[in-house]
Design a protein around this motif. Structure first.
Motif, short mmCIF file in Angstrom:
data_model
loop_
_atom_site.label_atom_id
_atom_site.label_comp_id
_atom_site.label_asym_id
_atom_site.label_seq_id
_atom_site.Cartn_x
_atom_site.Cartn_y
_atom_site.Cartn_z
N SER A 12 0.83 -1.20 0.00
CA SER A 12 0.00 0.00 0.00
C SER A 12 0.87 1.26 0.00
CB SER A 12 -0.92 0.00 1.21
OG SER A 12 -0.16 -0.02 2.39
N ARG A 13 1.99 1.17 0.75
CA ARG A 13 2.92 2.31 0.81
C ARG A 13 3.56 2.52 -0.56
NH1 ARG A 13 3.48 6.80 3.02
NH2 ARG A 13 5.41 7.71 2.31
N ARG A 14 3.98 1.40 -1.19
CA ARG A 14 4.62 1.50 -2.51
C ARG A 14 3.63 2.10 -3.53
NH1 ARG A 14 8.86 -1.92 -3.84
NH2 ARG A 14 8.10 -3.43 -2.34
N ALA A 47 14.42 10.90 6.87
CA ALA A 47 13.17 10.16 6.61
C ALA A 47 12.93 10.09 5.11
CB ALA A 47 11.99 10.78 7.34
N GLY A 48 13.99 9.85 4.37
CA GLY A 48 13.94 9.88 2.91
C GLY A 48 13.15 8.75 2.29
N GLY A 49 12.81 7.72 3.08
CA GLY A 49 11.96 6.64 2.57
C GLY A 49 12.53 5.99 1.32
N LEU A 67 18.59 9.27 4.84
CA LEU A 67 18.63 8.70 6.19
C LEU A 67 17.24 8.18 6.54
CD1 LEU A 67 20.28 10.17 9.33
CD2 LEU A 67 17.86 9.66 9.40
N ASP A 68 17.17 6.93 6.95
CA ASP A 68 15.87 6.34 7.31
C ASP A 68 16.16 5.12 8.18
OD1 ASP A 68 12.85 6.66 5.80
OD2 ASP A 68 13.20 4.82 6.96
N PRO A 69 15.33 4.85 9.19
CA PRO A 69 15.56 3.65 10.02
C PRO A 69 15.14 2.35 9.34
CG PRO A 69 13.66 4.87 10.84
CD PRO A 69 14.25 5.69 9.74
N GLN A 94 21.25 4.09 7.62
CA GLN A 94 20.12 3.53 8.35
C GLN A 94 20.16 4.03 9.79
OE1 GLN A 94 19.79 -0.71 8.14
NE2 GLN A 94 17.69 -0.68 8.89
N ALA A 95 19.32 4.99 10.08
CA ALA A 95 19.32 5.60 11.42
C ALA A 95 18.08 6.47 11.59
CB ALA A 95 20.58 6.45 11.60
N MET A 96 17.90 6.92 12.83
CA MET A 96 16.81 7.85 13.14
C MET A 96 17.31 9.29 12.92
SD MET A 96 14.40 5.83 14.39
CE MET A 96 13.38 6.56 15.68
N ALA A 97 16.39 10.14 12.55
CA ALA A 97 16.74 11.55 12.34
C ALA A 97 17.30 12.17 13.62
CB ALA A 97 15.51 12.31 11.87
N ASN A 116 7.59 15.17 5.54
CA ASN A 116 6.60 14.20 6.02
C ASN A 116 7.08 13.43 7.25
OD1 ASN A 116 3.96 13.61 5.37
ND2 ASN A 116 4.50 12.91 3.32
N LEU A 117 7.78 14.09 8.11
CA LEU A 117 8.26 13.46 9.35
C LEU A 117 7.82 14.23 10.59
CD1 LEU A 117 10.02 11.35 10.83
CD2 LEU A 117 11.96 12.90 10.55
N LEU A 118 7.86 15.56 10.49
CA LEU A 118 7.68 16.39 11.69
C LEU A 118 6.34 16.15 12.38
CD1 LEU A 118 9.58 18.43 12.96
CD2 LEU A 118 8.26 20.25 11.88
N GLN A 119 5.31 15.83 11.59
CA GLN A 119 3.97 15.65 12.18
C GLN A 119 3.90 14.45 13.12
OE1 GLN A 119 4.71 15.21 8.96
NE2 GLN A 119 3.45 13.66 7.97
N PHE A 120 4.90 13.55 13.04
CA PHE A 120 4.92 12.38 13.92
C PHE A 120 5.76 12.60 15.18
CE2 PHE A 120 4.61 10.66 9.49
CZ PHE A 120 3.30 10.20 9.58
N ALA A 121 6.51 13.70 15.22
CA ALA A 121 7.48 13.90 16.31
C ALA A 121 6.80 14.37 17.60
CB ALA A 121 8.52 14.93 15.88
C1 LIG Z 1 5.70 9.28 5.59
S1 LIG Z 1 7.28 8.61 5.08
C2 LIG Z 1 8.08 10.03 4.40
C3 LIG Z 1 8.91 9.65 3.22
C4 LIG Z 1 9.36 10.83 2.36
N1 LIG Z 1 10.23 11.75 3.07
C5 LIG Z 1 8.19 11.56 1.78
O1 LIG Z 1 8.06 12.77 1.96
O2 LIG Z 1 7.39 10.91 1.10
C6 LIG Z 1 7.96 8.41 6.59
C7 LIG Z 1 9.37 7.81 6.61
O3 LIG Z 1 9.90 8.22 7.83
C8 LIG Z 1 10.69 7.18 8.32
N2 LIG Z 1 10.85 7.46 9.76
C9 LIG Z 1 9.99 7.21 10.76
N3 LIG Z 1 10.49 7.67 11.91
C10 LIG Z 1 11.69 8.23 11.63
C11 LIG Z 1 12.69 8.88 12.40
N4 LIG Z 1 12.54 9.06 13.71
N5 LIG Z 1 13.80 9.32 11.78
C12 LIG Z 1 13.94 9.17 10.44
N6 LIG Z 1 13.04 8.56 9.67
C13 LIG Z 1 11.92 8.09 10.25
C14 LIG Z 1 9.95 5.91 7.95
O4 LIG Z 1 10.78 4.79 7.95
C15 LIG Z 1 9.45 6.30 6.56
O5 LIG Z 1 10.36 5.90 5.56
#
Ligand SMILES: C[S@@+](CC[C@H](N)C(=O)[O-])C[C@H]1O[C@@H](n2cnc3c(N)ncnc32)[C@H](O)[C@@H]1O
Length: 194
Positions: A12-14, A47-49, A67-69, A94-97, A116-121
């Motif tokens: 679904s993500r792909r 979070a480059g996915g 960078l992405d975990p 391969q790491a966390m931001a 597309n990362l900040l909204q989860f922080a």
């Molecule tokens: C919604 S996707 C965003 C992908 C891409 N940047 C975009 O705009 O489409 C979220 C990505 O964030 C990564 N991710 C989740 N938590 C993260 C963190 N703490 N640090 C870096 N990447 C993270 C996930 O593995 C996933 O690949």
């Protein structure tokens, strides 16, 4: 390159990443960012996915570190870079931001993407500080997030405040409507590390 970790990329993500709406969003945010760039840059895509932003920028001659975990995401990013003939300009970590300050030096990058990362922080200012740590003085930070229509939404006005609290100077604020008539829209803010 082989990367370890999560070797699972949900279909679904792909499908979403390959959808016209997602491609349009990547194209618009790239065009907005490009207006602020002059010559080849060293870019960190946090979070480059699957590398959609990274490959676009590499095709323009920039050197991009994704960078992405999630290992499966990074494997897909490298495959995408290979397919487009830019594997020499795309690197993966391969790491966390949040770990960026320990992974990179203080002036390693000219541009950092936080798309597309900040909204989860939980701690948005802390995350922005971590991402500006490897950015050279005067370097640019591009932040993209959903403005409406998503499960997690982070108002652009809050992000503007967060960026200032993290010590960045806001240069531009764009609206990115993915699809006319579709409720999902994004903001993009370009800020300078001062
Ligand atoms: C919604 S996707 C965003 C992908 C891409 N940047 C975009 O705009 O489409 C979220 C990505 O964030 C990564 N991710 C989740 N938590 C993260 C963190 N703490 N640090 C870096 N990447 C993270 C996930 O593995 C996933 O690949």
């Amino acid at each position: 390159m082989t990367v370890q970790g999560v070797e699972f990329l949900p279909d679904s993500r792909r499908d979403w990443q390959d959808s016209p709406a997602a491609r349009r969003r990547h194209a618009v945010t790239e065009a907005n960012l490009t207006r602020h760039l002059d010559g080849p840059q060293r870019v960190l895509d946090a979070a480059g996915g699957t590398g959609h932003d990274a490959v676009r920028l590499a095709l323009r001659g920039h050197d991009v570190t994704v960078l992405d975990p999630a290992g499966a995401m990074l494997t897909a990013a490298m495959a995408c870079a290979d397919d487009h003939g830019v594997a020499d300009r795309v690197h993966v970590v391969q790491a966390m931001a949040e770990d960026a300050p320990e992974l990179f030096g203080p002036h390693d990058f000219d541009v950092v993407l936080c798309h597309n990362l900040l909204q989860f922080a939980e701690d948005r200012v802390g995350l922005l500080r971590a991402l500006t740590a490897p950015l050279r003085e005067g370097g640019l930070l591009s932040v993209v997030g959903p403005a409406s229509g998503a499960l997690f939404v982070c108002p652009a006005s809050d992000v503007l405040d967060d960026l200032r609290a993290a010590g960045a100077e806001v240069l531009a604020h764009y609206g990115v409507d993915v699809q006319s008539g579709h409720p999902l829209s994004y903001f993009q803010i370009i800020a300078r590390n001062v």
